[in-house]
Design an enzyme around this catalytic site. Structure first.
Site, PDB file in Angstrom:
ATOM      1  CD  GLU A 137      -1.748  -6.632   4.720  1.00 52.28           C
ATOM      2  OE1 GLU A 137      -1.862  -5.417   4.974  1.00 52.28           O
ATOM      3  OE2 GLU A 137      -1.655  -7.075   3.551  1.00 52.28           O
ATOM      4  CG  HIS A 142      -4.253  -3.654   2.850  1.00 50.31           C
ATOM      5  ND1 HIS A 142      -3.104  -3.370   3.544  1.00 50.31           N
ATOM      6  CD2 HIS A 142      -4.709  -2.470   2.354  1.00 50.31           C
ATOM      7  CE1 HIS A 142      -2.871  -2.066   3.492  1.00 50.31           C
ATOM      8  NE2 HIS A 142      -3.827  -1.502   2.773  1.00 50.31           N
ATOM      9  CB  CYS A 182      -0.992  -0.041   1.160  1.00 48.54           C
ATOM     10  SG  CYS A 182      -2.423   1.046   0.916  1.00 48.54           S
TER      11      CYS A 182
END
Length: 284
Positions: A222, A220, A133
């Protein structure tokens, strides 16, 4: 599932342990340094323990922080007791690093109070790296002069992506995005980078250099299941796309991106391990 090594007093580790991630205190096959730039440290710790601790590759994790920043949402003593300053990165013998996003994307890079630390780290880093990001935008700017631009509306939700000769992810996949800025695919291509995955709605998701040593990820993978629900509840000004079943916030969102993140992180760790031990063999 294998086990993962990490500091016993980290809050994110405690949460991961409660959810079944096994920990060990000795060193892993790989040692990863994670530069955690997000305000809520525990959440990011948990995210990466949960992701990196699910494979048959044992991983040792350490977290780092920029010294020129006072974190408002985490006690300073917690960070100093459990994190390493960025200046010590080269002394920690990492096999790779991960740099997270940060809630500063609407600021010019030079106005971020820890920018010099981040810029110098990106310039000098020779380790395999995963930039995520804002971390990806910062690295693209430092290394290739690629500017970020502000979107008309925040990109929030789960989006479908297609892959392009991507040895780390197969086929189409879903991934979360939560950002106000973006990089141009044209600029990324002109820099000579590989675009490995992109979306019609969300733009470039994953790019890398030619040797797959550095990855730039705009989304993202994760994230835990409830992260976008939290953002929606907090802000109440933008509904996350393709997230809640039937767009009903009362229903639990499916984790559409779990297969993608499992595949990518396993192949990424395997790639690093292969390079590490082939280099050792070459030196014997």
């Amino acid at each position: 599932m294998c086990c993962i090594a990490g500091a016993p007093s980290l809050s994110g580790r405690e949460r991961a342990e409660k959810e079944g991630i096994r920990f060990k205190e000795n060193k892993g096959e790989l040692k990863i340094g994670i530069i955690n730039l997000m305000p809520f440290k525990e959440e990011v710790e948990y995210q990466f323990y949960a992701v990196l601790g699910r494979f048959d590759i044992s991983v040792e994790v350490e977290f780092l922080y920029p010294e020129n920043h006072v974190f408002k949402n985490t006690d300073g003593s917690y960070i100093k007791d459990n994190y390493y300053p960025l200046g010590e990165l080269n002394n920690r013998n990492y096999d790779a690093i991960i740099m997270t996003g940060a809630p500063v994307e609407l600021l010019d890079f030079q106005k971020v109070n820890y920018w010099d630390e981040i810029k110098n780290l990106i310039k000098s880093n020779k380790l395999p790296a995963l930039y995520i990001c804002w971390g990806a935008q910062a690295a693209l700017y430092v290394k290739y002069g690629i500017e970020k631009f502000t979107l008309n509306e925040k990109l929030l939700g789960i989006f479908r992506h297609r892959t392009n000769k991507n040895p780390f992810v197969s086929g189409e996949f879903f991934a979360p995005h939560s950002r106000n800025t973006q990089n141009s695919s044209k600029d990324i291509k002109n820099a000579g980078l590989r675009i490995l995955a992109e979306s019609d709605e969300a733009g470039v998701y994953m790019a890398s250099d030619r040797d797959y040593r550095e990855f730039y990820i705009s989304g993202h993978g994760e994230y835990q299941r409830e992260r976008l629900k939290y953002e929606y509840s907090r802000d109440q000004n933008l509904f996350p796309k393709n997230y809640f079943p039937e767009d009903d916030p009362k229903k639990e969102p499916p984790m559409k991106w779990d297969g993608h993140r499992k595949e990518f992180y396993y192949k990424w760790l395997s790639h690093i391990r292969e390079k590490k031990f082939s280099n050792i063999s070459d030196k014997v």
